[in-house]
Design a protein around this motif. Sequence first.
Motif, PDB file in Angstrom:
ATOM      1  N   ALA A 248       2.910 -36.298  39.085  1.00 22.28           N
ATOM      2  CA  ALA A 248       3.997 -36.082  38.126  1.00 22.28           C
ATOM      3  C   ALA A 248       4.443 -37.398  37.495  1.00 22.28           C
ATOM      4  N   VAL A 266       9.059 -26.443  35.297  1.00 25.45           N
ATOM      5  CA  VAL A 266       7.927 -27.301  35.667  1.00 25.45           C
ATOM      6  C   VAL A 266       6.606 -26.597  35.375  1.00 25.45           C
ATOM      7  N   ALA A 276       4.864 -32.665  35.045  1.00 22.98           N
ATOM      8  CA  ALA A 276       6.226 -32.629  35.575  1.00 22.98           C
ATOM      9  C   ALA A 276       6.220 -32.119  37.008  1.00 22.98           C
TER      10      ALA A 276
END
Length: 353
Positions: A248, A266, A276
């Motif tokens: 991420a 996400v 993310a």
Amino acid sequence: MKKLMMKGNEAIAESAIRAGCRLYFAYPITPQSEIAEYMARRLPEVGGVFLQTESEIATVNMVYGAACTGKRVMTSTSSPGFSLMQEGISYIAGAELPCVFVNVVRGGPGLGNIQPSQGDYFQAVKGGGHGDYRLIVLAPSTLQEAVDLTQLAFDLADRYRNPVLILADGMIGQMMEPVELPEMRDLSTLPDHSDWALRGARNREPHRIAAFNIDPVGLEKMNKRLQEKYRLIEASEQRWEEYRVDGAEYLMVGYGTIGRILKSVVDSLREEGIPAGLFRPVTLWPFPKRRLKELAKKVQLIFVVEMSSGQMVEDVQISVEGKVPVHFYGRMGGVVPTPEEILFAFKEVRKWK
């Protein structure tokens, strides 16, 4: 184990009973009144005691008295009611008594409304009452986690002789989900506390429980002992959940209901090729700052979302020590943000960072 469809408030109540809670005092307030209603019906079935009090101030003082016996005791309330309990909570923390509080947070300030909110974060983790004390604060994001954290709350309260707060919100309290309930605890296996509890002094020296010391040096010594305990809790009890944090570059941070919403955010970002991940604090105190600090070294940006004006964001900023930009998006007054608006807000920040 068989799954049952339960409302959040009722799942917390049943879990408390199965954890060995047999003493419960409360004054009704929406959106948590189903806990009291459930306890009123269930506790007599297992030999427990339920008492509806005349006020939240009476409630917290009954919890104080019952906790002096060393038995498992709980109360529940919602935001304005929890405010009224603050003096008593400070006394309980000073007296080092184990007990569990549940605050199903609603919109504020003032009377506010009965919609879900996270506006009680400061009150919960910074100490809403007077003095240098701390509550252990647990924040569930699903009903199964609410069940599990209720069990943990009683165990932590006994382990550290400290009040524990389950900080939920109106959505967690009112929604329904399938849960697996634990087996009923054997009461004979619960911590005894006979070395300090007040249960009659026949054939022994009397015990003394107090949350004060008139001598300032003596009171400072008591406070130092409390701070040593809090340092031990900070070192041992930080809890969190990570979701898709591997690789991420952008880290979402949110707790409770927001944590579950952020999972879908996400997922949407990942589908668009934006790397993310989610960091969800489970213990709000002790805040899981060690792990968050580690993750901050690997990301370009942290995006905090809350159903408040940005109360937890301060702990995030402290944890990352300025090593990465921290941005915030929030809704107040009981408004629950949608995944779509969070996505839009994040992309605007990412565009201009």
